[in-house]
Design a protein around this motif. Structure first.
Motif, PDB file in Angstrom:
ATOM      1  N   UNK A   1      90.062  27.261  75.051  1.00  0.00           N
ATOM      2  CA  UNK A   1      89.231  26.382  74.236  1.00  0.00           C
ATOM      3  C   UNK A   1      88.805  27.093  72.950  1.00  0.00           C
ATOM      4  N   UNK A   2      88.682  26.303  71.883  1.00  0.00           N
ATOM      5  CA  UNK A   2      88.305  26.852  70.583  1.00  0.00           C
ATOM      6  C   UNK A   2      87.363  25.882  69.880  1.00  0.00           C
ATOM      7  N   UNK A   3      86.252  26.404  69.388  1.00  0.00           N
ATOM      8  CA  UNK A   3      85.322  25.541  68.665  1.00  0.00           C
ATOM      9  C   UNK A   3      83.879  25.907  68.957  1.00  0.00           C
ATOM     10  N   UNK A   4      82.975  25.083  68.463  1.00  0.00           N
ATOM     11  CA  UNK A   4      81.546  25.388  68.540  1.00  0.00           C
ATOM     12  C   UNK A   4      81.013  25.423  69.965  1.00  0.00           C
ATOM     13  N   UNK A   5      81.662  24.731  70.904  1.00  0.00           N
ATOM     14  CA  UNK A   5      81.202  24.713  72.291  1.00  0.00           C
ATOM     15  C   UNK A   5      82.061  25.590  73.199  1.00  0.00           C
ATOM     16  N   UNK A   6      82.946  26.380  72.606  1.00  0.00           N
ATOM     17  CA  UNK A   6      83.810  27.277  73.377  1.00  0.00           C
ATOM     18  C   UNK A   6      83.318  28.710  73.238  1.00  0.00           C
ATOM     19  N   UNK A   7      83.795  29.587  74.117  1.00  0.00           N
ATOM     20  CA  UNK A   7      83.458  30.998  73.985  1.00  0.00           C
ATOM     21  C   UNK A   7      84.181  31.612  72.792  1.00  0.00           C
ATOM     22  N   UNK A   8      85.324  31.034  72.406  1.00  0.00           N
ATOM     23  CA  UNK A   8      86.047  31.452  71.205  1.00  0.00           C
ATOM     24  C   UNK A   8      85.794  30.419  70.106  1.00  0.00           C
ATOM     25  N   UNK A   9      85.003  30.787  69.110  1.00  0.00           N
ATOM     26  CA  UNK A   9      84.675  29.844  68.038  1.00  0.00           C
ATOM     27  C   UNK A   9      85.749  29.797  66.972  1.00  0.00           C
ATOM     28  N   UNK A  10      86.447  30.905  66.781  1.00  0.00           N
ATOM     29  CA  UNK A  10      87.412  31.044  65.698  1.00  0.00           C
ATOM     30  C   UNK A  10      88.822  30.791  66.212  1.00  0.00           C
ATOM     31  N   UNK A  11      89.591  29.994  65.470  1.00  0.00           N
ATOM     32  CA  UNK A  11      90.944  29.640  65.918  1.00  0.00           C
ATOM     33  C   UNK A  11      91.853  30.857  66.013  1.00  0.00           C
TER      34      UNK A  11
END
Length: 416
Positions: free
Chosen positions: A203-213
């Protein structure tokens, strides 16, 4: 590995050096036996957080943690798949994709975890079904995969116990967000689970642990690369998590959404798109061609739902209990205060609010009525709270409506 050798290893990582595979094995073995204390291990984890691990080091750490416990084997099944999600909000993919893939003839051995922070846990969702057992003995888990074609259970403490201890330490000391440590943690458990191939949903995004693509792509690439070093084929999908994936947020209410999705009485286009994409990758690993079409067929003709029921019954619950599961009484309907376009949905706030709601009732939660990019009119419903209405103000502020048009991110950002 004594205290002096451990200090040398910490200093080497702190200064940007690499550690040999033998050193990683000695460190993990000593930590598991209590010969290295938490202070030194926390210092090493923080050094890794800032300096990272190269591919060989990730492989070595993964192998060392894998060897700290038991490994499952499926001698009667030629190929078993597993999937992993890095954590999201309203993510019911596992509940839906696992029975779909099993219904298409590829066995699935899914070891899952509980909720972390604002994200939902598959194990918690299944426990909303009265009687459902998530703690299976090793022989039960293996036998169920052989007989039913799928099982979703909590990972045993005997699988990669060194990882469990290290993860708790990382969580306490702020060194969780390290790609190398994340990959070693995920794969040591997945490899111990005995599956022959994996699909990773990063997952990627503001609600994921990885915010940056770019970070999410690196994590996905490393997962596939390290799996290959253990002779396990793998695919990865990087998917957007800047808004909830589905409509329902909360443990029991998400199980109900998954049940209705499998029964064909409810269909969310975003959920369906990601489910079919992941199921197709899982089926491809199992040698099934044109997997997306096969997955869609199993969903449409009811085979996937019947396989889900078979899994539920095998793990101690009943069809009646599953089908009687009902959403908590409605408490409050949220409406748009003005017209415009939905520009932002704060999935973290919604996930946290849903967690508090489910503490009062297992099938309480939040049901969204809008997605980013949708046009809404003043007074139009944007969400419904089931259960206690104390979170109403949080939910109202979690959905931002602006005058200018807003375009949502694509759901699938990359595939590997």
């Amino acid at each position: 590995m004594d205290e002096h050798a451990m200090r040398t290893a910490i200093e080497r990582k702190r200064d940007g050096g690499t550690l040999e595979a033998r050193t990683w094995h000695e460190i993990v073995a000593a930590y598991a036996q209590g010969a290295i204390d938490d202070a030194q291990m926390a210092a090493l984890a923080m050094a890794v957080h800032f300096r990272e691990l190269d591919l060989d080091e990730i492989v070595a750490l993964t192998d060392a943690m894998l060897e700290s416990g038991e490994r499952l084997l499926f001698p009667r099944v030629p190929f078993v798949v597993d999937k992993h999600s890095s954590g999201g909000v309203s993510d019911i993919v596992s509940l839906v994709a696992v029975p779909i893939v099993a219904a298409c003839g590829v066995p699935v051995a899914k070891l899952s975890g509980r909720a972390l922070g604002h994200t939902g846990g598959t194990i918690d969702k299944l426990e909303a079904i009265p009687g459902f057992r998530v703690a299976l003995e090793t022989r039960e888990f293996i036998a169920q995969v052989e007989r039913v074609g799928c099982a979703i259970a909590a990972a045993s403490d005997a699988l990669a116990p060194a990882d469990k201890r290290l993860y708790r330490l990382r969580d306490r000391t702020g060194s969780v967000p390290s790609v190398g440590l994340i990959v070693a943690s995920i794969l040591s458990k997945k490899l111990a689970g005995g599956a022959h191939g994996f699909v990773f949903d990063v997952k990627c995004g503001s609600a994921a642990f990885m915010h940056d693509e770019s970070e999410a792509l690196l994590l996905a690439r490393r997962l596939v690369e390290v799996a290959a070093r253990f002779d396990r084929p793998a695919h990865a999908i990087v998917s957007a998590m800047s808004e909830p994936l589905g409509r329902c947020i909360g443990t029991g209410i998400e199980t109900i959404e998954a049940r209705e999705f499998l029964r064909g009485t409810r269909e969310d286009p975003r959920v369906k798109a990601l489910v079919l994409a992941i199921a197709a990758k899982m089926l491809a690993l199992g040698g099934v061609e044109d997997g997306e079409r096969g997955a869609a067929a199993a969903l449409a003709d009811g085979r996937a739902y019947e396989r889900f029921v078979a899994m539920v019954e095998a793990q101690g619950a009943t069809r009646a209990a599953l089908e009687a599961l009902a959403i908590a009484p409605r408490a409050h309907e949220m409406r748009a205060t003005h017209a415009g376009t939905v520009a932002r949905i704060d999935a973290v706030a919604l996930g946290n609010a849903a967690r508090r709601l489910t503490e009062r009732a297992s099938t309480a939660g939040i049901e969204l009525a809008v997605n980013i990019g949708e046009r809404v009119e003043r007074g139009q419903p944007i969400a419904t709270i089931y259960g206690d209405a104390v979170a109403a103000h949080e939910i109202q502020h979690a959905v931002e409506i602006v005058e200018a048009p807003s375009v949502p991110l694509p759901l699938v950002l990359a595939t590997l």
